[in-house]
Scaffold this motif. Structure first.
Motif, PDB file in Angstrom:
ATOM      1  N   ASN A 214      16.419  -9.022  17.761  1.00  0.00           N
ATOM      2  CA  ASN A 214      17.133  -8.036  18.636  1.00  0.00           C
ATOM      3  C   ASN A 214      18.389  -8.219  17.425  1.00  0.00           C
ATOM      4  OD1 ASN A 214      19.307 -10.951  17.640  1.00  0.00           O
ATOM      5  ND2 ASN A 214      17.946 -11.592  19.410  1.00  0.00           N
ATOM      6  N   ASN A 215      20.058  -7.316  17.873  1.00  0.00           N
ATOM      7  CA  ASN A 215      20.959  -6.938  17.563  1.00  0.00           C
ATOM      8  C   ASN A 215      21.571  -7.825  16.536  1.00  0.00           C
ATOM      9  OD1 ASN A 215      21.987  -8.325  19.243  1.00  0.00           O
ATOM     10  ND2 ASN A 215      23.827  -7.505  19.596  1.00  0.00           N
ATOM     11  N   VAL A 216      20.742  -8.953  16.278  1.00  0.00           N
ATOM     12  CA  VAL A 216      21.438 -10.030  15.323  1.00  0.00           C
ATOM     13  C   VAL A 216      21.082  -9.850  14.298  1.00  0.00           C
ATOM     14  CG1 VAL A 216      21.684 -12.773  15.058  1.00  0.00           C
ATOM     15  CG2 VAL A 216      23.110 -11.799  17.243  1.00  0.00           C
ATOM     16  N   THR A 217      19.632 -10.202  14.525  1.00  0.00           N
ATOM     17  CA  THR A 217      17.766 -10.880  14.120  1.00  0.00           C
ATOM     18  C   THR A 217      18.000  -9.906  13.702  1.00  0.00           C
ATOM     19  OG1 THR A 217      16.580 -10.982  15.365  1.00  0.00           O
ATOM     20  CG2 THR A 217      17.605 -13.164  14.687  1.00  0.00           C
ATOM     21  N   PHE A 218      18.228  -8.304  13.808  1.00  0.00           N
ATOM     22  CA  PHE A 218      17.776  -6.981  13.639  1.00  0.00           C
ATOM     23  C   PHE A 218      17.079  -6.769  12.135  1.00  0.00           C
ATOM     24  CE2 PHE A 218      17.830  -2.391  12.999  1.00  0.00           C
ATOM     25  CZ  PHE A 218      16.567  -2.166  13.078  1.00  0.00           C
ATOM     26  N   PRO A 219      18.680  -6.722  11.340  1.00  0.00           N
ATOM     27  CA  PRO A 219      18.437  -6.866   9.551  1.00  0.00           C
ATOM     28  C   PRO A 219      18.189  -7.749   9.575  1.00  0.00           C
ATOM     29  CG  PRO A 219      20.922  -6.636  10.861  1.00  0.00           C
ATOM     30  CD  PRO A 219      19.977  -6.869  11.960  1.00  0.00           C
ATOM     31  N   MET A 220      18.195  -8.687   9.379  1.00  0.00           N
ATOM     32  CA  MET A 220      17.326 -10.037   8.531  1.00  0.00           C
ATOM     33  C   MET A 220      15.754  -9.654   8.727  1.00  0.00           C
ATOM     34  SD  MET A 220      17.008 -13.816   8.779  1.00  0.00           S
ATOM     35  CE  MET A 220      15.592 -13.728  10.669  1.00  0.00           C
ATOM     36  N   LEU A 221      15.619  -9.462  10.154  1.00  0.00           N
ATOM     37  CA  LEU A 221      13.606  -9.032  10.020  1.00  0.00           C
ATOM     38  C   LEU A 221      13.362  -7.984   8.833  1.00  0.00           C
ATOM     39  CD1 LEU A 221      13.289 -10.178  13.416  1.00  0.00           C
ATOM     40  CD2 LEU A 221      12.616 -11.759  11.589  1.00  0.00           C
ATOM     41  N   THR A 222      13.986  -6.647   9.142  1.00  0.00           N
ATOM     42  CA  THR A 222      14.296  -5.437   8.930  1.00  0.00           C
ATOM     43  C   THR A 222      13.943  -5.455   7.162  1.00  0.00           C
ATOM     44  OG1 THR A 222      15.127  -4.196  10.298  1.00  0.00           O
ATOM     45  CG2 THR A 222      15.453  -3.324   8.160  1.00  0.00           C
TER      46      THR A 222
ATOM     47  N   GLN B  71      10.543   3.297   5.933  1.00  0.00           N
ATOM     48  CA  GLN B  71      11.055   2.760   7.530  1.00  0.00           C
ATOM     49  C   GLN B  71      12.356   3.474   7.879  1.00  0.00           C
ATOM     50  OE1 GLN B  71      11.036  -0.910   4.767  1.00  0.00           O
ATOM     51  NE2 GLN B  71      10.597  -1.798   7.228  1.00  0.00           N
ATOM     52  N   ALA B  72      12.871   4.445   6.920  1.00  0.00           N
ATOM     53  CA  ALA B  72      13.964   4.900   8.101  1.00  0.00           C
ATOM     54  C   ALA B  72      14.020   5.785   9.199  1.00  0.00           C
ATOM     55  CB  ALA B  72      14.655   5.770   6.885  1.00  0.00           C
ATOM     56  N   PRO B  73      12.620   6.926   9.663  1.00  0.00           N
ATOM     57  CA  PRO B  73      12.089   7.103  11.309  1.00  0.00           C
ATOM     58  C   PRO B  73      11.784   6.211  12.095  1.00  0.00           C
ATOM     59  CG  PRO B  73      10.825   7.983   8.996  1.00  0.00           C
ATOM     60  CD  PRO B  73      12.025   6.634   8.309  1.00  0.00           C
ATOM     61  N   ILE B  74      11.745   4.671  11.390  1.00  0.00           N
ATOM     62  CA  ILE B  74      11.517   3.673  11.959  1.00  0.00           C
ATOM     63  C   ILE B  74      13.075   2.404  12.740  1.00  0.00           C
ATOM     64  CG2 ILE B  74      10.520   1.356  12.552  1.00  0.00           C
ATOM     65  CD1 ILE B  74       8.018   2.603  10.696  1.00  0.00           C
ATOM     66  N   VAL B  75      13.350   2.389  11.427  1.00  0.00           N
ATOM     67  CA  VAL B  75      14.841   1.165  11.427  1.00  0.00           C
ATOM     68  C   VAL B  75      15.893   1.858  12.186  1.00  0.00           C
ATOM     69  CG1 VAL B  75      16.269   0.138   9.902  1.00  0.00           C
ATOM     70  CG2 VAL B  75      13.657   0.226   9.976  1.00  0.00           C
ATOM     71  N   MET B  76      16.138   3.726  11.382  1.00  0.00           N
ATOM     72  CA  MET B  76      17.327   3.684  11.637  1.00  0.00           C
ATOM     73  C   MET B  76      17.722   4.315  13.277  1.00  0.00           C
ATOM     74  SD  MET B  76      18.917   3.389   9.595  1.00  0.00           S
ATOM     75  CE  MET B  76      20.661   4.714   9.864  1.00  0.00           C
TER      76      MET B  76
ATOM     77  N   ALA C  63      19.809  -3.595   4.702  1.00  0.00           N
ATOM     78  CA  ALA C  63      18.320  -4.063   5.161  1.00  0.00           C
ATOM     79  C   ALA C  63      17.292  -3.561   4.262  1.00  0.00           C
ATOM     80  CB  ALA C  63      18.129  -4.285   6.471  1.00  0.00           C
ATOM     81  N   ILE C  64      17.077  -1.963   4.361  1.00  0.00           N
ATOM     82  CA  ILE C  64      15.963  -1.722   3.837  1.00  0.00           C
ATOM     83  C   ILE C  64      16.188  -1.883   2.413  1.00  0.00           C
ATOM     84  CG2 ILE C  64      14.539   0.246   3.665  1.00  0.00           C
ATOM     85  CD1 ILE C  64      15.487   0.587   6.080  1.00  0.00           C
ATOM     86  N   ALA C  65      17.457  -2.174   1.472  1.00  0.00           N
ATOM     87  CA  ALA C  65      17.671  -1.776   0.387  1.00  0.00           C
ATOM     88  C   ALA C  65      17.409  -3.023  -0.125  1.00  0.00           C
ATOM     89  CB  ALA C  65      18.928  -1.044   0.324  1.00  0.00           C
TER      90      ALA C  65
END
Length: 447
Positions: free
Chosen positions: A341-349, A370-375, A391-393
């Motif tokens: 969700n919008n809180v856990t998204f960066p951590m799980l990414t 990953q950018a075409p999926i995450v962004m 998060a990707i970096a």
């Protein structure tokens, strides 16, 4: 308890981790099977993705850059002036504790400033410190030097945040985030600072007792006697000609100044190598001496030249897509995106990026996967682009700790194999993973 766990990790890695080349072969087989099952592609389609110009030979330019990072950095460090500078810093280390703390701290700062410089500077400093503190555990010292690399992508040379600082098009949509939203964001800086302050002590806490300490092999620290030159032929006079030396330096440094005037303080890998090369020529004071220094340093690049094509092939397998556009890398990334969700998204990414990075150990490759999926998912959830990209970096840099790919230059300088240091780096992985997970949760809740 902590040291027992660390010693257990070291024993397991020493017993089970094969030579990095064999590790790359095993990863190739695992990814090949995973891609065949996950994407339902035929074996020959995957063989083509592995062996074609975008696969096995897709990192030729990068392989040469990395080989030059090692060779040029080592050649520069072999100059008398550079040895004195490294010696002055190393002289601050008086015992095992200060040796580990100084090596980790300096390496981390250097890697944050520029990853190519930090990767070499840390290993060279560790080797110099080993000359002075003979009772320090040498594999842990080299692991400490490499551990600073765990924050490179959150630093000034991070390829993903630097790419996103200008408008980047992904699947026809423009994305942009200034460095104040990525590298210089308060939460990113806090996470880096926590690692910078605490990781030296984590590393020192792993130091084995005297009975299990592995001291440096004296043979690794022996400097060859300085070669004497006889200038008694026209050819020798040309090789040692100071006019040619000065012209070479003027040409090289003129371009370096020109580059920074036009590009600002943007340290790409090519300009770092150019700086290493011409500083080396300057510090050796003689073209012939520099040629010989390069010759002595070149043998350390063997691992890079052999293994990087296989990792390029692994990347080719990871991104090979079927007729529906599904690849093994996208399956992994999508799984984590779908359960967040919008809180856990960066951590799980971050966690998914860590897994993908194990098989695609390249910042540029990671972003392409990953950018075409995450962004687009970040847009849908209303998450800042800078936070999603970081998060990707962070995931990209995180699993470098247990991926021999990036350790090869440092290991070449140190004269060690991956199995000597990876046990300690498992602990660094766990520590920095906790910092990153908590950091991204805090980024979501407080910024």
């Amino acid at each position: 308890m902590f040291k027992k766990f660390t010693n257990g990790c070291v024993r397991v890695v020493n017993r089970w981790l094969p030579d990095p080349f064999l590790f790359a072969i095993i990863l190739t087989i695992v990814v090949f099977i995973g891609a065949m099952i996950g994407t339902q592609q035929t074996p020959m389609a995957l063989v083509d993705a592995w062996g074609n110009d975008k696969g096995f030979w897709g990192l030729l330019s990068f392989s040469m850059q990395m080989a030059l990072v090692l060779v040029l950095g080592s050649a520069m460090a072999s100059a008398k002036v550079c040895k004195r500078v490294l010696g002055a810093i190393a002289s601050l280390a008086k015992d095992k504790k200060s040796a580990i703390l100084i090596t980790t701290f300096v390496s981390t700062v250097c890697c944050w400033l520029n990853w190519g410089f930090g990767l070499i500077a840390g290993a060279l400093l560790a080797k110099e410190i080993a000359r002075r503190v003979r009772d320090v555990d040498y594999p842990l010292l080299i692991a400490s030097a490499y551990s600073g690399f765990v924050i490179w992508h959150a630093g000034l040379s991070g390829s993903i945040p630097l790419q996103l600082s200008s408008t980047t098009e992904i699947l026809g949509v423009a994305y942009q985030a200034p460095t104040t939203a990525t590298i210089l964001h308060p939460m990113n800086l806090i996470m880096c600072l926590v690692i910078l302050v605490l990781m030296p002590f984590v590393n020192y806490a792993m130091h084995p007792d005297a009975a299990h300490t592995i001291v440096v092999d004296p043979a690794l620290l022996v400097d060859e006697e300085e070669k004497s030159y006889v200038v008694d032929t026209p050819a020798a006079k040309i090789e040692h000609n100071k006019i040619l030396w000065v012209i070479t330096l003027v040409l090289g440094f003129a371009y370096i100044v020109y580059y920074f005037v036009n590009n600002g303080f943007n340290l790409g890998l090519n300009i770092v190598n150019m700086i290493f090369m011409f500083l080396g020529i300057l510090l050796h004071g003689d073209l012939r001496k520099y040629v010989d220094a390069i010759g002595e340093a070149a043998s350390g690049a063997a691992g890079i030249l052999l293994q990087f094509p296989f990792y390029a092939g692994i990347m080719g397998l990871m991104v090979a897509a079927n007729s529906d556009g599904v690849s093994l890398a996208s399956i992994i990334a999508n799984f984590f995106t779908n359960i967040s969700n919008n809180v856990t998204f960066p951590m799980l990414t971050f966690l998914s990026a860590g897994i993908v990075n194990f098989f695609v150990p390249s910042g540029g490759g990671q972003w392409a996967v990953q950018a075409p999926i995450v962004m687009p998912a970040a847009t849908e959830m209303g998450i800042d682009y800078g936070r999603a990209a970081m998060a990707i970096a962070w995931g990209d840099q995180w699993t470098n700790m247990i991926q021999p790919f990036w350790a090869l230059p440092a290991l070449g300088i140190a004269g060690l194999s991956a199995r000597n240091v990876m046990g300690y780096l498992v602990i660094v992985l766990l520590f920095t993973g906790v910092v990153a997970c908590l950091g991204f949760l805090g980024w979501a809740m407080f910024f």
